[in-house]
Structure formats: C-alpha cells, structure tokens
Design a protein around this motif. Sequence first.
Motif, mmCIF file in Angstrom:
data_model
loop_
_atom_site.group_PDB
_atom_site.id
_atom_site.type_symbol
_atom_site.label_atom_id
_atom_site.label_comp_id
_atom_site.label_asym_id
_atom_site.label_seq_id
_atom_site.Cartn_x
_atom_site.Cartn_y
_atom_site.Cartn_z
ATOM 1 N N LYS A 201 0.807 -1.213 0.000
ATOM 2 C CA LYS A 201 0.000 0.000 0.000
ATOM 3 C C LYS A 201 0.852 1.279 0.000
ATOM 4 O O LYS A 201 0.447 2.292 -0.564
ATOM 5 C CB LYS A 201 -0.928 0.009 1.219
ATOM 6 C CG LYS A 201 -1.966 -1.096 1.208
ATOM 7 C CD LYS A 201 -2.870 -1.024 2.428
ATOM 8 C CE LYS A 201 -3.940 -2.104 2.373
ATOM 9 N NZ LYS A 201 -4.850 -2.039 3.542
ATOM 10 N N SER A 202 2.024 1.206 0.638
ATOM 11 C CA SER A 202 2.855 2.402 0.806
ATOM 12 C C SER A 202 4.004 2.482 -0.187
ATOM 13 O O SER A 202 4.525 3.566 -0.453
ATOM 14 C CB SER A 202 3.422 2.447 2.221
ATOM 15 O OG SER A 202 4.268 1.322 2.447
ATOM 16 N N GLY A 203 4.438 1.318 -0.695
ATOM 17 C CA GLY A 203 5.572 1.286 -1.609
ATOM 18 C C GLY A 203 6.914 1.321 -0.915
ATOM 19 O O GLY A 203 7.957 1.130 -1.533
ATOM 20 N N GLY A 204 6.926 1.562 0.372
ATOM 21 C CA GLY A 204 8.149 1.660 1.154
ATOM 22 C C GLY A 204 7.837 2.301 2.490
ATOM 23 O O GLY A 204 6.696 2.673 2.756
ATOM 24 N N GLY A 205 8.856 2.430 3.314
ATOM 25 C CA GLY A 205 8.636 2.954 4.649
ATOM 26 C C GLY A 205 9.015 4.407 4.815
ATOM 27 O O GLY A 205 8.575 5.280 4.068
ATOM 28 N N GLY A 206 9.881 4.683 5.801
ATOM 29 C CA GLY A 206 10.224 6.054 6.133
ATOM 30 C C GLY A 206 10.882 6.826 5.010
ATOM 31 O O GLY A 206 10.633 8.022 4.840
#
Length: 337
Positions: A177-182
């Motif tokens: 959903k995000s494609g990656g984190g921070g």
Amino acid sequence: MKKLNFGIISYAHPHAIRYASTINQSRRAKLYAISGDGANSDVARGEAKKYGAKFYKNYEALLKDENVEAVYIAIETYRHKEVAIRAAEAGKHILLEKPIALALEDADEVIKAARKNDVKLMLPFNPRFTEPLIKAKDMVEAGEIGALEYIHAISENVKPPIFLQGLNMEWFLDIRKSGGGGFMDTAPHGIDSLLWLTKSVPKKVYADIGAKIYGFPVDDIGTAVLEFKNGIIAVLTAGWGNPKGYSYGLEIKYYLVGKEGFLDVRTAYPDFTVYQDRAEKIYWDRPDVRAIVENFVAAVLKDREVPISGEDAKKNLAIVLAAYESSNKGKVMHIDI
C-alpha cells in the motif's frame, strides 16, 4: 472574490488534517466536501462536521458533485493512480499527496490523464516553501557563497506515522500500500528541494535504506549520496528517525557549501522550545502548507503553471526508486531523467 471549492479525498494520510485547516482559512478557497475513503473515515466525517463541509462515503460520490472544482487527494499511496485519474476525468483540478504513484508507468498515466482533461496537477513538496530555505536559495543564486559544491540535508526526519494518536496509520507498514517505509514517505520532500536548489538532476545515486531502528516490516530511515549532472554532491538522510519522546515532531536541516562560504539552515520551520518538566518543541507557523495551497489555488484561478508539476513528481519518484534499487543491490545506480 472568487473562491475555489475544494474536496478532500480521504484522511488516510495525516497531512489531510493540516490541509483541511489551511484550505478552510484561505480567503481564496472553500472546503466544500470531504470523502471518507480508506483509513480514518471516522476522522473524515468528524472533520466534515467541524468545517461545515459535505460528507461523502466515497470519492466517486464526491467527484459527481458539480460544485467541487478541485481535490486534495490524501488516500493511501497505492490508490493515487486510480483516484487521480478518476478526478481528472471528472474535470477536477488535483493537488495529489506524494509520491505521485508507486511506479513510473503509473505516474505517466496520471500525468496523461491530467493533460488530456485539461486540469492542473500539483504535488505538495514542502521544504521549498519554507522561509529559511527560500532565503538560502536566494543567497546561493546571488553568488554570496560562490559556486555551490555540496549539500548535506536531513529532510523530513519525523516520528513514525503510527505513533500519531487518534489516527490509524497501519497502512504505512504495508509495502503493498505504501511502496516503502520512512524513506519513501519523507525523502520525496528532500529530493524536490535538492532539485530546486541545484537547478540540476542527479546522474548517480548510492543509498543505504533499511529497518534500522524500530523493527518495522518496512524501512524506517535511509541515506542517499547523489551526484548531480552539474557536479554538485548531495547527501540526503530521510525517514522516521525521531523517537517517540523527541521534542521535534518534524526536523529538516540543510548545510550548503560553496567555494566562498556555507549556509547552515538549522531548522526550516519557525519554532521555539518550552523547557519545563520536559522539553517541548512548538511550531508557531507553517507557511509551507499555506504557500502550497495558495500557489495551487492561484494556478487554477489564474490559469497558470503550477510550481511543482506531475513531470517534476515523476523525476522525484525515479530518484526515490533508484535509491531503493541501489540499497537493495548494494551498488551505485545510474539515473536517466
């Protein structure tokens, strides 16, 4: 005075709260409608009541409202392409939360849809609208520190979104959903500022990105070394590096080195610290969000170019994806943009 009727699509992204307040306070915009798609639909409903805006359960219903002229899309990242294309097809001007999409091909489709339907498409990258960084850019361009050689940026170092009280931010930890984190969440801001400051684009990137602090299933922080086509070297650190008890909710710093001097931007946001039983950092003004909204509104009402286009956002995404690829492969990646 003509006002632009805004709809906010989703409160999945925490920035929706600040944008709602800013739009509501604008003399040239009206917060007309809010939809409850995705996470935090209860918050969206409450905000609609707070601001006297119409509430729609889903964005399709909001887009059918002929009074809505523009939308701020704050839905989960994996739905950016879907919602932005539908908004363009409905003839709504689009302020789309970053990143533009999860893949370059999807970014192309969003850009194409906006162009085909003759609507404005803008991405909100904040640092270039902060007053200290605007001053720093003016000084660089006036030659006050000589030719720019090196930039070290800590951009959008924040507490993880899941620490936000009263909001469900679990989707940030789902890479589908995000494609990656921070790094995916915060690096686009820093990258845009580097493109803006250098007036160039990078040709190489070497990055280290990972889950280094919290043990999340996605990365929490990363550092990228970027070599720009005009010779400037930039080091960018971005992510969710601040612990729960850190007094800075948001921290961005820039160190710009020229041949004849350097600029040290310790904090890009006007703030002060309260020291009592504990230290608390208070941000008394956020001119960046206000400037983003006002620039977007002016572009729509005066039919002029937006300051940050879909094409700019695609370049940004290409750099972010190249940084992730560099980190995964452990080698320098060449960028062709």
